[in-house]
Design a protein around this motif. Sequence first.
Motif, PDB file in Angstrom:
ATOM      1  N   THR A  85     -16.031 -24.943  -2.497  1.00  0.00           N
ATOM      2  CA  THR A  85     -16.516 -25.737  -3.632  1.00  0.00           C
ATOM      3  C   THR A  85     -17.211 -24.836  -4.641  1.00  0.00           C
ATOM      4  OG1 THR A  85     -17.016 -27.436  -1.993  1.00  0.00           O
ATOM      5  CG2 THR A  85     -17.775 -27.852  -4.232  1.00  0.00           C
ATOM      6  N   HIS A  86     -16.928 -25.061  -5.912  1.00  0.00           N
ATOM      7  CA  HIS A  86     -17.487 -24.208  -6.958  1.00  0.00           C
ATOM      8  C   HIS A  86     -17.821 -25.092  -8.160  1.00  0.00           C
ATOM      9  CE1 HIS A  86     -15.709 -21.141  -4.416  1.00  0.00           C
ATOM     10  NE2 HIS A  86     -14.613 -21.893  -4.434  1.00  0.00           N
ATOM     11  N   VAL A  87     -19.113 -25.346  -8.347  1.00  0.00           N
ATOM     12  CA  VAL A  87     -19.555 -26.200  -9.458  1.00  0.00           C
ATOM     13  C   VAL A  87     -20.232 -25.315 -10.496  1.00  0.00           C
ATOM     14  CG1 VAL A  87     -21.144 -28.064 -10.096  1.00  0.00           C
ATOM     15  CG2 VAL A  87     -19.752 -28.267  -8.026  1.00  0.00           C
ATOM     16  N   ALA A  92     -24.849 -28.312 -12.280  1.00  0.00           N
ATOM     17  CA  ALA A  92     -25.329 -28.436 -10.902  1.00  0.00           C
ATOM     18  C   ALA A  92     -26.168 -29.690 -10.684  1.00  0.00           C
ATOM     19  CB  ALA A  92     -26.148 -27.194 -10.531  1.00  0.00           C
ATOM     20  N   ARG A  93     -26.073 -30.202  -9.495  1.00  0.00           N
ATOM     21  CA  ARG A  93     -26.855 -31.350  -9.004  1.00  0.00           C
ATOM     22  C   ARG A  93     -26.727 -32.595  -9.865  1.00  0.00           C
ATOM     23  NH1 ARG A  93     -31.723 -31.052  -5.012  1.00  0.00           N
ATOM     24  NH2 ARG A  93     -31.179 -32.946  -3.911  1.00  0.00           N
ATOM     25  N   ARG A  94     -25.490 -32.802 -10.323  1.00  0.00           N
ATOM     26  CA  ARG A  94     -25.229 -34.023 -11.101  1.00  0.00           C
ATOM     27  C   ARG A  94     -24.167 -34.866 -10.417  1.00  0.00           C
ATOM     28  NH1 ARG A  94     -23.663 -32.181 -16.866  1.00  0.00           N
ATOM     29  NH2 ARG A  94     -25.047 -30.410 -17.121  1.00  0.00           N
ATOM     30  N   GLY A  95     -23.910 -34.553  -9.148  1.00  0.00           N
ATOM     31  CA  GLY A  95     -22.937 -35.368  -8.418  1.00  0.00           C
ATOM     32  C   GLY A  95     -21.506 -34.878  -8.535  1.00  0.00           C
ATOM     33  N   VAL A  96     -21.294 -33.728  -9.172  1.00  0.00           N
ATOM     34  CA  VAL A  96     -19.926 -33.206  -9.327  1.00  0.00           C
ATOM     35  C   VAL A  96     -19.335 -32.879  -7.947  1.00  0.00           C
ATOM     36  CG1 VAL A  96     -18.510 -31.337 -10.273  1.00  0.00           C
ATOM     37  CG2 VAL A  96     -20.401 -32.289 -11.634  1.00  0.00           C
ATOM     38  N   GLY A  97     -20.112 -32.173  -7.138  1.00  0.00           N
ATOM     39  CA  GLY A  97     -19.627 -31.794  -5.809  1.00  0.00           C
ATOM     40  C   GLY A  97     -19.297 -33.004  -4.962  1.00  0.00           C
ATOM     41  N   ARG A  98     -20.134 -33.989  -5.083  1.00  0.00           N
ATOM     42  CA  ARG A  98     -19.900 -35.204  -4.297  1.00  0.00           C
ATOM     43  C   ARG A  98     -18.595 -35.893  -4.726  1.00  0.00           C
ATOM     44  NH1 ARG A  98     -24.310 -39.038  -2.200  1.00  0.00           N
ATOM     45  NH2 ARG A  98     -25.750 -37.549  -3.088  1.00  0.00           N
ATOM     46  N   PHE A 119     -16.969 -22.479   5.199  1.00  0.00           N
ATOM     47  CA  PHE A 119     -17.523 -21.186   5.597  1.00  0.00           C
ATOM     48  C   PHE A 119     -18.595 -20.865   4.563  1.00  0.00           C
ATOM     49  CE2 PHE A 119     -17.270 -16.590   6.333  1.00  0.00           C
ATOM     50  CZ  PHE A 119     -16.965 -16.513   7.687  1.00  0.00           C
ATOM     51  N   ASN A 124     -27.166 -19.324   1.968  1.00  0.00           N
ATOM     52  CA  ASN A 124     -26.843 -20.277   0.898  1.00  0.00           C
ATOM     53  C   ASN A 124     -27.299 -21.685   1.308  1.00  0.00           C
ATOM     54  OD1 ASN A 124     -25.768 -21.728  -1.189  1.00  0.00           O
ATOM     55  ND2 ASN A 124     -23.743 -20.769  -1.115  1.00  0.00           N
ATOM     56  N   VAL A 126     -28.479 -24.151  -0.461  1.00  0.00           N
ATOM     57  CA  VAL A 126     -28.002 -25.273  -1.287  1.00  0.00           C
ATOM     58  C   VAL A 126     -26.641 -25.760  -0.790  1.00  0.00           C
ATOM     59  CG1 VAL A 126     -27.199 -25.899  -3.603  1.00  0.00           C
ATOM     60  CG2 VAL A 126     -29.323 -24.618  -3.324  1.00  0.00           C
ATOM     61  N   SER A 129     -26.924 -27.578   2.466  1.00  0.00           N
ATOM     62  CA  SER A 129     -27.432 -28.957   2.269  1.00  0.00           C
ATOM     63  C   SER A 129     -26.325 -29.849   1.730  1.00  0.00           C
ATOM     64  CB  SER A 129     -28.582 -28.989   1.265  1.00  0.00           C
ATOM     65  OG  SER A 129     -29.584 -28.124   1.642  1.00  0.00           O
ATOM     66  N   TYR A 130     -25.560 -29.279   0.806  1.00  0.00           N
ATOM     67  CA  TYR A 130     -24.466 -30.044   0.192  1.00  0.00           C
ATOM     68  C   TYR A 130     -23.471 -30.523   1.257  1.00  0.00           C
ATOM     69  CZ  TYR A 130     -19.935 -30.639  -2.093  1.00  0.00           C
ATOM     70  OH  TYR A 130     -18.706 -31.113  -2.469  1.00  0.00           O
ATOM     71  N   ARG A 133     -24.843 -33.121   3.577  1.00  0.00           N
ATOM     72  CA  ARG A 133     -24.923 -34.419   2.906  1.00  0.00           C
ATOM     73  C   ARG A 133     -23.576 -35.159   2.949  1.00  0.00           C
ATOM     74  NH1 ARG A 133     -28.963 -37.808   0.773  1.00  0.00           N
ATOM     75  NH2 ARG A 133     -28.051 -38.984  -0.914  1.00  0.00           N
TER      76      ARG A 133
HETATM   77  C1  LIG Z   1     -23.130 -26.229  -3.439  1.00  0.00           C
HETATM   78  C2  LIG Z   1     -22.570 -26.891  -4.689  1.00  0.00           C
HETATM   79  C3  LIG Z   1     -21.059 -27.001  -4.576  1.00  0.00           C
HETATM   80  C4  LIG Z   1     -23.170 -28.310  -4.806  1.00  0.00           C
HETATM   81  O1  LIG Z   1     -22.531 -28.984  -5.880  1.00  0.00           O
HETATM   82  P1  LIG Z   1     -23.322 -30.027  -6.805  1.00  0.00           P
HETATM   83  O2  LIG Z   1     -22.338 -30.652  -7.730  1.00  0.00           O
HETATM   84  O3  LIG Z   1     -24.485 -29.344  -7.433  1.00  0.00           O
HETATM   85  O4  LIG Z   1     -23.829 -31.078  -5.713  1.00  0.00           O
HETATM   86  P2  LIG Z   1     -24.118 -32.649  -5.943  1.00  0.00           P
HETATM   87  O5  LIG Z   1     -24.865 -32.841  -7.221  1.00  0.00           O
HETATM   88  O6  LIG Z   1     -22.860 -33.418  -5.747  1.00  0.00           O
HETATM   89  O7  LIG Z   1     -25.133 -32.923  -4.746  1.00  0.00           O
HETATM   90  C5  LIG Z   1     -24.719 -33.480  -3.501  1.00  0.00           C
HETATM   91  C6  LIG Z   1     -25.788 -33.142  -2.466  1.00  0.00           C
HETATM   92  O8  LIG Z   1     -25.832 -31.721  -2.239  1.00  0.00           O
HETATM   93  C7  LIG Z   1     -27.186 -31.335  -1.958  1.00  0.00           C
HETATM   94  N1  LIG Z   1     -27.662 -30.437  -3.020  1.00  0.00           N
HETATM   95  C8  LIG Z   1     -27.044 -30.124  -4.171  1.00  0.00           C
HETATM   96  N2  LIG Z   1     -27.779 -29.248  -4.890  1.00  0.00           N
HETATM   97  C9  LIG Z   1     -28.893 -29.016  -4.173  1.00  0.00           C
HETATM   98  C10 LIG Z   1     -30.038 -28.204  -4.374  1.00  0.00           C
HETATM   99  N3  LIG Z   1     -30.171 -27.444  -5.487  1.00  0.00           N
HETATM  100  N4  LIG Z   1     -30.979 -28.204  -3.421  1.00  0.00           N
HETATM  101  C11 LIG Z   1     -30.864 -28.930  -2.291  1.00  0.00           C
HETATM  102  N5  LIG Z   1     -29.789 -29.735  -2.036  1.00  0.00           N
HETATM  103  C12 LIG Z   1     -28.829 -29.770  -2.966  1.00  0.00           C
HETATM  104  C13 LIG Z   1     -28.009 -32.617  -1.963  1.00  0.00           C
HETATM  105  O9  LIG Z   1     -27.986 -33.170  -0.647  1.00  0.00           O
HETATM  106  C14 LIG Z   1     -27.198 -33.492  -2.889  1.00  0.00           C
HETATM  107  O10 LIG Z   1     -27.413 -34.860  -2.709  1.00  0.00           O
HETATM  108  P3  LIG Z   1     -28.646 -35.579  -3.506  1.00  0.00           P
HETATM  109  O11 LIG Z   1     -28.616 -35.086  -4.931  1.00  0.00           O
HETATM  110  O12 LIG Z   1     -28.333 -37.036  -3.355  1.00  0.00           O
HETATM  111  O13 LIG Z   1     -29.893 -35.139  -2.800  1.00  0.00           O
HETATM  112  C15 LIG Z   1     -22.966 -26.099  -5.970  1.00  0.00           C
HETATM  113  O14 LIG Z   1     -24.351 -25.881  -5.963  1.00  0.00           O
HETATM  114  C16 LIG Z   1     -22.261 -24.768  -6.132  1.00  0.00           C
HETATM  115  O15 LIG Z   1     -21.130 -24.696  -6.609  1.00  0.00           O
HETATM  116  N6  LIG Z   1     -22.959 -23.680  -5.750  1.00  0.00           N
HETATM  117  C17 LIG Z   1     -22.450 -22.316  -6.000  1.00  0.00           C
HETATM  118  C18 LIG Z   1     -21.200 -21.986  -5.258  1.00  0.00           C
HETATM  119  C19 LIG Z   1     -21.341 -22.190  -3.787  1.00  0.00           C
HETATM  120  O16 LIG Z   1     -22.314 -21.766  -3.177  1.00  0.00           O
HETATM  121  N7  LIG Z   1     -20.341 -22.836  -3.213  1.00  0.00           N
HETATM  122  C20 LIG Z   1     -20.264 -23.044  -1.785  1.00  0.00           C
HETATM  123  C21 LIG Z   1     -19.655 -21.851  -1.170  1.00  0.00           C
HETATM  124  S1  LIG Z   1     -19.517 -22.082   0.565  1.00  0.00           S
END
Ligand SMILES: CC(C)(COP(=O)(O)OP(=O)(O)OC[C@H]1O[C@@H](n2cnc3c(N)ncnc32)[C@H](O)[C@@H]1OP(=O)(O)O)[C@@H](O)C(=O)NCCC(=O)NCCS
Length: 154
Positions: A85-87, A92-98, A119, A124, A126, A129-130, A133
């Motif tokens: 996953t790559h947001v 970030a943290r706007r529900g895109v990953g979800r 993996f 990491n 964050v 946690s993602y 969740r």
């Molecule tokens: C990890 C990642 C994909 C999350 O995507 P996102 O769109 O920001 O996540 P969402 O907004 O959909 O959040 C879903 C849940 O993830 C968790 N989460 C997301 N960002 C978080 C943060 N900064 N701190 C703690 N938990 C977090 C929470 O549980 C969140 O649910 P909530 O907002 O209801 O508490 C994003 O931060 C990312 O791309 N990171 C960099 C690349 C990376 O590390 N990818 C994974 C490689 S394995």
Amino acid sequence: MNIRAATAQDAPAISEMLQKLVAAGKRTARADIEFVRENYTDNPVGIRCCLAEDEKGSLLGIQSLIHATEGNRYETPVGWGIIGTHVSPDAARRGVGRRLFECSREAAIEAGLSKIEAFIGKDNIVAQSYYERLGFETFRHTDTAVCKVWTRES
Ligand SMILES: CC(C)(COP(=O)(O)OP(=O)(O)OC[C@H]1O[C@@H](n2cnc3c(N)ncnc32)[C@H](O)[C@@H]1OP(=O)(O)O)[C@@H](O)C(=O)NCCC(=O)NCCS
């Protein structure tokens, strides 16, 4: 937010977004267009690469789901899926990953997968946690990573 399957034509925009993640210190892997095509949009063992964009068509994030085949670099059990996953740091943290996982989950079920492995770098927090969740559970550790697994409900 619009969610759709990514195509090879999206590779330049995906590469640009991945470069932003590198600049933000959130990615260390390659981010060039060729890498994007080989691994995400045109991966021969790809199942679906889901893409999120805003109402103006700007890329918010991608999630790749591929088959774990013999000799895969993560040593994921053959027959499972492998997810990444790559947001964009701007989204970030706007529900895109979800939202992206709703798309990948549907693709996984259509492909008949019962397990998907992520993996994740051991530092990491964050991303850990993602995936938690989303219902992924820790399955194994390596020297550098924690591997979390999603299991299809029976
Ligand atoms: C990890 C990642 C994909 C999350 O995507 P996102 O769109 O920001 O996540 P969402 O907004 O959909 O959040 C879903 C849940 O993830 C968790 N989460 C997301 N960002 C978080 C943060 N900064 N701190 C703690 N938990 C977090 C929470 O549980 C969140 O649910 P909530 O907002 O209801 O508490 C994003 O931060 C990312 O791309 N990171 C960099 C690349 C990376 O590390 N990818 C994974 C490689 S394995």
